[in-house]
Design a protein around this motif. Structure first.
Motif, PDB file in Angstrom:
ATOM      1  N   LEU A  11       0.839  -1.194   0.000  1.00 11.23           N
ATOM      2  CA  LEU A  11       0.000   0.000   0.000  1.00 11.23           C
ATOM      3  C   LEU A  11       0.880   1.252   0.000  1.00 11.23           C
ATOM      4  CD1 LEU A  11      -2.663  -1.145   2.617  1.00 11.23           C
ATOM      5  CD2 LEU A  11      -2.853  -1.180   0.134  1.00 11.23           C
ATOM      6  N   ILE A  12       0.659   2.106  -0.999  1.00 14.37           N
ATOM      7  CA  ILE A  12       1.404   3.358  -1.153  1.00 14.37           C
ATOM      8  C   ILE A  12       0.548   4.483  -0.597  1.00 14.37           C
ATOM      9  CG2 ILE A  12       2.724   4.799  -2.741  1.00 14.37           C
ATOM     10  CD1 ILE A  12       3.491   1.782  -2.749  1.00 14.37           C
ATOM     11  N   ASP A  13       0.955   5.035   0.540  1.00 19.26           N
ATOM     12  CA  ASP A  13       0.189   6.112   1.181  1.00 19.26           C
ATOM     13  C   ASP A  13       0.977   7.417   1.052  1.00 19.26           C
ATOM     14  OD1 ASP A  13      -1.187   7.882   2.761  1.00 19.26           O
ATOM     15  OD2 ASP A  13      -1.488   6.486   4.424  1.00 19.26           O
ATOM     16  N   PRO A  14       0.646   8.258   0.088  1.00 14.74           N
ATOM     17  CA  PRO A  14       1.401   9.504  -0.104  1.00 14.74           C
ATOM     18  C   PRO A  14       1.175  10.516   1.000  1.00 14.74           C
ATOM     19  CG  PRO A  14      -0.484   9.428  -1.584  1.00 14.74           C
ATOM     20  CD  PRO A  14      -0.422   8.096  -0.916  1.00 14.74           C
ATOM     21  N   GLU A  15       0.047  10.408   1.701  1.00 15.54           N
ATOM     22  CA  GLU A  15      -0.269  11.351   2.776  1.00 15.54           C
ATOM     23  C   GLU A  15       0.619  11.096   3.995  1.00 15.54           C
ATOM     24  OE1 GLU A  15      -4.484  13.440   3.869  1.00 15.54           O
ATOM     25  OE2 GLU A  15      -4.431  11.265   3.751  1.00 15.54           O
ATOM     26  N   ALA A  16       0.814   9.812   4.316  1.00 16.54           N
ATOM     27  CA  ALA A  16       1.652   9.442   5.459  1.00 16.54           C
ATOM     28  C   ALA A  16       3.095   9.180   5.063  1.00 16.54           C
ATOM     29  CB  ALA A  16       1.076   8.202   6.142  1.00 16.54           C
ATOM     30  N   ASP A  17       3.383   9.208   3.752  1.00 22.16           N
ATOM     31  CA  ASP A  17       4.731   8.957   3.242  1.00 22.16           C
ATOM     32  C   ASP A  17       5.226   7.567   3.640  1.00 22.16           C
ATOM     33  OD1 ASP A  17       6.978   9.647   1.757  1.00 22.16           O
ATOM     34  OD2 ASP A  17       8.059  10.419   3.503  1.00 22.16           O
ATOM     35  N   THR A  18       4.331   6.564   3.481  1.00 25.57           N
ATOM     36  CA  THR A  18       4.672   5.199   3.882  1.00 25.57           C
ATOM     37  C   THR A  18       4.362   4.202   2.776  1.00 25.57           C
ATOM     38  OG1 THR A  18       2.480   4.907   4.888  1.00 25.57           O
ATOM     39  CG2 THR A  18       4.269   5.618   6.334  1.00 25.57           C
ATOM     40  N   VAL A  19       5.051   3.071   2.843  1.00 23.91           N
ATOM     41  CA  VAL A  19       4.770   1.905   2.009  1.00 23.91           C
ATOM     42  C   VAL A  19       4.745   0.712   2.942  1.00 23.91           C
ATOM     43  CG1 VAL A  19       5.509   0.474   0.074  1.00 23.91           C
ATOM     44  CG2 VAL A  19       5.975   2.925   0.037  1.00 23.91           C
ATOM     45  N   PHE A  20       3.631  -0.013   2.989  1.00 27.20           N
ATOM     46  CA  PHE A  20       3.537  -1.180   3.864  1.00 27.20           C
ATOM     47  C   PHE A  20       2.626  -2.224   3.227  1.00 27.20           C
ATOM     48  CE2 PHE A  20       0.206   1.761   5.088  1.00 27.20           C
ATOM     49  CZ  PHE A  20      -0.915   0.958   5.265  1.00 27.20           C
ATOM     50  N   THR A  21       2.786  -3.462   3.654  1.00 25.12           N
ATOM     51  CA  THR A  21       1.979  -4.557   3.144  1.00 25.12           C
ATOM     52  C   THR A  21       0.720  -4.694   3.993  1.00 25.12           C
ATOM     53  OG1 THR A  21       3.929  -5.729   2.361  1.00 25.12           O
ATOM     54  CG2 THR A  21       1.915  -7.019   2.597  1.00 25.12           C
ATOM     55  N   GLY A  22      -0.409  -4.788   3.333  1.00 24.69           N
ATOM     56  CA  GLY A  22      -1.664  -4.899   4.064  1.00 24.69           C
ATOM     57  C   GLY A  22      -2.827  -5.152   3.135  1.00 24.69           C
ATOM     58  N   SER A  23      -4.008  -4.819   3.611  1.00 21.23           N
ATOM     59  CA  SER A  23      -5.230  -5.039   2.830  1.00 21.23           C
ATOM     60  C   SER A  23      -6.111  -3.804   2.910  1.00 21.23           C
ATOM     61  CB  SER A  23      -5.989  -6.265   3.341  1.00 21.23           C
ATOM     62  OG  SER A  23      -6.427  -6.068   4.671  1.00 21.23           O
ATOM     63  N   LEU A  24      -6.987  -3.710   1.941  1.00 22.56           N
ATOM     64  CA  LEU A  24      -7.878  -2.558   1.798  1.00 22.56           C
ATOM     65  C   LEU A  24      -9.294  -3.077   1.592  1.00 22.56           C
ATOM     66  CD1 LEU A  24      -6.916   0.466   1.641  1.00 22.56           C
ATOM     67  CD2 LEU A  24      -7.263   0.325  -0.806  1.00 22.56           C
ATOM     68  N   THR A  25     -10.241  -2.502   2.310  1.00 27.06           N
ATOM     69  CA  THR A  25     -11.641  -2.886   2.158  1.00 27.06           C
ATOM     70  C   THR A  25     -12.412  -1.747   1.506  1.00 27.06           C
ATOM     71  OG1 THR A  25     -11.529  -4.265   4.150  1.00 27.06           O
ATOM     72  CG2 THR A  25     -13.717  -3.688   3.345  1.00 27.06           C
ATOM     73  N   LEU A  26     -13.147  -2.082   0.456  1.00 29.12           N
ATOM     74  CA  LEU A  26     -13.950  -1.110  -0.281  1.00 29.12           C
ATOM     75  C   LEU A  26     -15.421  -1.462  -0.112  1.00 29.12           C
ATOM     76  CD1 LEU A  26     -12.035  -1.304  -3.696  1.00 29.12           C
ATOM     77  CD2 LEU A  26     -11.318  -0.124  -1.609  1.00 29.12           C
ATOM     78  N   CYS A  27     -16.246  -0.451   0.103  1.00 30.94           N
ATOM     79  CA  CYS A  27     -17.680  -0.693   0.216  1.00 30.94           C
ATOM     80  C   CYS A  27     -18.442   0.525  -0.290  1.00 30.94           C
ATOM     81  CB  CYS A  27     -18.055  -0.986   1.675  1.00 30.94           C
ATOM     82  SG  CYS A  27     -19.786  -1.482   1.893  1.00 30.94           S
ATOM     83  N   ASP A  28     -19.354   0.286  -1.205  1.00 26.25           N
ATOM     84  CA  ASP A  28     -20.192   1.346  -1.766  1.00 26.25           C
ATOM     85  C   ASP A  28     -19.388   2.546  -2.255  1.00 26.25           C
ATOM     86  OD1 ASP A  28     -22.422  -0.165  -1.318  1.00 26.25           O
ATOM     87  OD2 ASP A  28     -23.036   0.872   0.500  1.00 26.25           O
ATOM     88  N   GLY A  29     -18.269   2.240  -2.927  1.00 22.15           N
ATOM     89  CA  GLY A  29     -17.513   3.290  -3.603  1.00 22.15           C
ATOM     90  C   GLY A  29     -16.497   4.014  -2.763  1.00 22.15           C
ATOM     91  N   ILE A  30     -16.359   3.655  -1.476  1.00 18.96           N
ATOM     92  CA  ILE A  30     -15.370   4.318  -0.639  1.00 18.96           C
ATOM     93  C   ILE A  30     -14.492   3.291   0.056  1.00 18.96           C
ATOM     94  CG2 ILE A  30     -16.824   6.354  -0.243  1.00 18.96           C
ATOM     95  CD1 ILE A  30     -17.322   5.260   2.586  1.00 18.96           C
ATOM     96  N   ILE A  31     -13.334   3.752   0.534  1.00 26.39           N
ATOM     97  CA  ILE A  31     -12.456   2.911   1.345  1.00 26.39           C
ATOM     98  C   ILE A  31     -13.005   2.904   2.768  1.00 26.39           C
ATOM     99  CG2 ILE A  31     -10.120   2.633   2.261  1.00 26.39           C
ATOM    100  CD1 ILE A  31      -9.124   4.196  -0.231  1.00 26.39           C
TER     101      ILE A  31
END
Length: 425
Positions: A11-31
């Protein structure tokens, strides 16, 4: 409610300036959730350790509707954007006719809603017909959905008209996007001045033309207080002026193009017109200085400056050929050149390609955070390929990267939680 879980992703998070391995859940068009867990999830989509980042927000895309649909349509541009990991295209107003009235803007947004699988955020012209003589109805165009106002590369020479437009835009909180260039010096130029231009016998422009144009605009920003964005800063000489303007507290941001970050004037070679862009490619010293400015955050955004031109416009002597290159599908793999050269990190790249453009335009995308739109790109930064321009989804094929070895393949693109591109399909 439809829920999608993307697991085992970098996961590339430009706001936190981090790269880490994980998962993302999407529901009804949003994270809805971000987890650092690497455990497989039943029914989840295994990303196999590939990179997952906010979708690219590309400022300055030319879609040639109305007027030149044979070069690019909203359908073809939207498909190209999806294949390139671009989830929002911010369209320019330099169409035929220009997008300078609520009616033409509504036509464009209606066509986009019908035909494009990605989001469209339209710019409107700053002056009528982009002629620099009379400002547009900024208030009406804001109400019709314009996110910014720009005459593109048609630089207004009448500073009184421009100051009035800036003042009116300031009163409405509108963003003005300008092309910093002195029009007198740059008129008719095909390349940047220097030894190479002299040897090739091509009409050239000094890098100082950009600095002069930026200085004028900064003075008008100081006078009016308008929200201002320079579309392309491409020279070392313009950077000190930009830095001073920011230090003085002016509401100024700046962008550059992926072509100016990854190519230089020597790439023109034997009059190769696919490398003719505006402003022209610069020296290697300029290129490296601009890359460093992006790394430091002095330059805020990176865009493709996607400019389709048909074969008839490009298959001409270099001096006569039209300027511009397509870039929606090549922006991300070109950006990977900067990553592999260790000039920019993935969070820095996506801060400039996603987060900062969205913030500047007041759009909700560009972030990996609960509540953010599920506009995402899944890509392999290391996957090698040789680019064949005839495989591009754009109607026009004028890319400077034709035949070049590149790295970085888009595997999937999601807009509002819906997958709009799958490389395996």
């Amino acid at each position: 409610m439809t829920e999608t879980i993307l697991t085992n992703a970098r996961l590339i998070d430009p706001e936190a300036d981090t790269v880490f391995t994980g998962s993302l859940t999407l529901c009804d068009g949003i994270i809805t959730n971000i987890s650092r867990s690497t455990e497989p999830v039943e029914g989840g989509l295994d990303c196999r350790g590939k990179c997952l980042a906010p979708g690219i927000v590309d400022i300055g895309v030319k879609v040639c509707e109305p007027g030149e649909r044979h070069k690019e349509s909203f359908r073809s541009a939207g498909r190209a954007a999806a294949a390139g990991g671009v989830t929002t295209i911010v369209t320019r107003a330099d169409t035929l006719p220009s997008i300078d009235t609520p009616e033409t803007l509504e036509f464009a947004t209606r066509r986009a809603a019908q035909d494009s699988p990605v989001r469209i955020a339209p710019m409107a012209a700053l002056t009528k017909g982009r002629a620099g003589r009379e400002m547009v109805e900024i208030g009406f165009l804001l109400d019709a959905g314009a996110v910014a106002f720009s005459d593109g590369d048609a630089v207004c020479t009448d500073t009184k008209v421009l100051s009035r437009a800036f003042t009116y835009a300031r009163s409405l909180g509108a963003l003005v996007i300008s092309h910093p260039q002195d029009p007198g010096l740059s008129h008719g130029a095909a390349v940047t001045s220097g030894k190479f231009a002299s040897l090739r016998g091509l009409p050239a422009v000094s890098p100082m033309a950009e600095r002069m144009g930026l200085d004028r605009d900064i003075a008008l920003v100081e006078m009016t207080g308008v929200r201002y964005h320079a579309d392309q800063i491409t020279t070392r000489r313009a950077l000190p002026a930009l830095a001073r303007a920011k230090q003085n507290g002016f509401d100024i941001t700046a962008g550059t193009s992926i072509h100016h970050l990854t190519l230089n004037l020597l790439d023109v070679g034997e009059y190769r017109t696919f490398f003719k862009i505006k402003p022209p490619l610069r020296s290697e010293n300029d290129r490296l200085a601009v890359v460093e400015a992006v790394a430091e955050g002095l330059i805020d955004t990176i865009s493709s400056m996607h400019t389709p031109q048909d074969e008839e416009s490009k298959r001409l002597p270099f001096e006569e050929a039209a300027s511009g290159a397509v870039g929606l599908e090549t922006m991300l793999p070109a950006a990977m050149r900067l990553l592999h050269a260790e000039l920019l990190t993935l969070p820095q790249l996506f801060r400039a390609m996603s987060l900062n453009p969205a913030r500047r335009l007041g759009l909700p995308g560009g972030r990996l955070a609960p509540g953010a739109p599920a506009d995402l790109v899944l890509f392999d930064p290391d996957a090698p390929f040789v680019l064949d321009r005839f495989n591009l989804r754009s109607k026009s094929k004028n890319t400077p990267f034709d035949g070049q070895r590149m790295q970085g393949r888009v595997l999937g693109t999601w807009v509002g939680g819906n997958r709009v591109y799958d490389s395996a399909a």
